[in-house]
Design a protein around this motif. Structure first.
Motif, PDB file in Angstrom:
ATOM      1  N   ALA A   1       0.167 -20.975   9.801  1.00 23.00           N
ATOM      2  CA  ALA A   1       1.491 -20.930   9.163  1.00 23.00           C
ATOM      3  C   ALA A   1       1.635 -22.066   8.152  1.00 23.00           C
ATOM      4  CB  ALA A   1       2.585 -21.014  10.217  1.00 23.00           C
ATOM      5  N   CYS A   2       1.137 -23.229   8.506  1.00 23.73           N
ATOM      6  CA  CYS A   2       1.209 -24.373   7.592  1.00 23.73           C
ATOM      7  C   CYS A   2       0.381 -24.097   6.331  1.00 23.73           C
ATOM      8  CB  CYS A   2       0.714 -25.629   8.306  1.00 23.73           C
ATOM      9  SG  CYS A   2       1.057 -27.140   7.403  1.00 23.73           S
ATOM     10  N   GLY A   3      -0.787 -23.475   6.505  1.00 23.65           N
ATOM     11  CA  GLY A   3      -1.617 -23.134   5.351  1.00 23.65           C
ATOM     12  C   GLY A   3      -0.918 -22.151   4.423  1.00 23.65           C
ATOM     13  N   ALA A   4      -0.182 -21.203   5.000  1.00 24.59           N
ATOM     14  CA  ALA A   4       0.572 -20.249   4.179  1.00 24.59           C
ATOM     15  C   ALA A   4       1.664 -20.973   3.387  1.00 24.59           C
ATOM     16  CB  ALA A   4       1.162 -19.160   5.055  1.00 24.59           C
ATOM     17  N   VAL A   5       2.293 -21.951   4.015  1.00 28.81           N
ATOM     18  CA  VAL A   5       3.317 -22.741   3.309  1.00 28.81           C
ATOM     19  C   VAL A   5       2.664 -23.557   2.198  1.00 28.81           C
ATOM     20  CG1 VAL A   5       4.977 -24.637   3.565  1.00 28.81           C
ATOM     21  CG2 VAL A   5       4.907 -22.809   5.251  1.00 28.81           C
ATOM     22  N   HIS A   6       1.495 -24.141   2.473  1.00 32.16           N
ATOM     23  CA  HIS A   6       0.779 -24.893   1.433  1.00 32.16           C
ATOM     24  C   HIS A   6       0.486 -24.004   0.235  1.00 32.16           C
ATOM     25  CE1 HIS A   6      -1.022 -28.223   4.231  1.00 32.16           C
ATOM     26  NE2 HIS A   6       0.292 -28.204   4.243  1.00 32.16           N
ATOM     27  N   ALA A   7       0.030 -22.781   0.498  1.00 31.37           N
ATOM     28  CA  ALA A   7      -0.272 -21.854  -0.604  1.00 31.37           C
ATOM     29  C   ALA A   7       0.968 -21.618  -1.454  1.00 31.37           C
ATOM     30  CB  ALA A   7      -0.806 -20.539  -0.050  1.00 31.37           C
TER      31      ALA A   7
END
Length: 195
Positions: free
Chosen positions: A178-184
């Motif tokens: 989920a954090c990676g999706a927010v980073h993207a």
């Protein structure tokens, strides 16, 4: 006693043939995700590696693989930061989060230290960037898009890995994905809008 098959008469053959039903898109995607997850867990090499060694617990193998993925992403952040110094401040908090993910995912074993992140998240020139698999695009906007794509791909891979992960690791992978999706999203959004 064997009974003979009844003879087929022309009247029996009057039912028209219908083609078999096609699988739904959802079932095809679920099958593809399952196959991809199985491929990620089994690997493609013919030899026995640490990832395939049945003596090593599944959770440890998954954690080690996740740490390697995070370290490769850290290398991409470092390469992008080195190629585009003007992006260093924007990338610093995201890179620090990826380094924290690598530390959190590291397997804890008695007597062995946890792997450290690829490079410290301090000053811009603090660590020499490691060679990345893909070159950094020359334009800053394209470099951010490439980094966002890498974050998105890793987030999707971690989401697939959830299916085979033990409970605590599954929760951690879900959080990191989920954090990676927010980073993207943050990498491709307007940086001035939030400040």
């Amino acid at each position: 006693m064997i009974t003979p098959c009844p003879a087929i008469t022309p009247e029996d053959d009057a039912v028209p043939w219908t083609p078999p039903l096609r699988p739904s898109r959802r079932s095809l995607l679920a099958g593809a995700a399952g196959a991809a997850g199985a491929a990620l867990l089994t690997g493609c090499s013919g030899g026995t590696s640490a990832e395939e060694d049945p003596a090593i617990p599944l959770e440890r193998r998954m954690r080690e693989s996740a740490v390697r993925d995070s370290e490769r992403l850290l290398e991409r952040y470092d390469a992008t930061r080195a190629a585009h110094q003007a992006l260093a401040e924007r990338l610093a908090p995201l890179r620090a989060a990826v380094a924290a993910h690598a530390a959190a995912l590291a397997p804890a074993a008695a007597g062995s230290p946890a792997p450290s992140p690829a490079a410290p998240s301090g000053a811009v020139g603090a660590a020499a960037p490691t060679a990345s698999a893909e070159p950094v695009p020359p334009k800053p906007a394209d470099a951010l898009t490439a980094l966002a794509d890498a974050e998105r791909k890793l987030s999707e891979a971690r989401t697939i890995d959830l299916a085979g992960a033990p409970g605590e690791l599954a929760r951690l992978l879900a959080s990191v994905a989920a954090c990676g999706a927010v980073h993207a999203h943050l990498l491709t959004s307007n940086p001035g809008a939030a400040s």
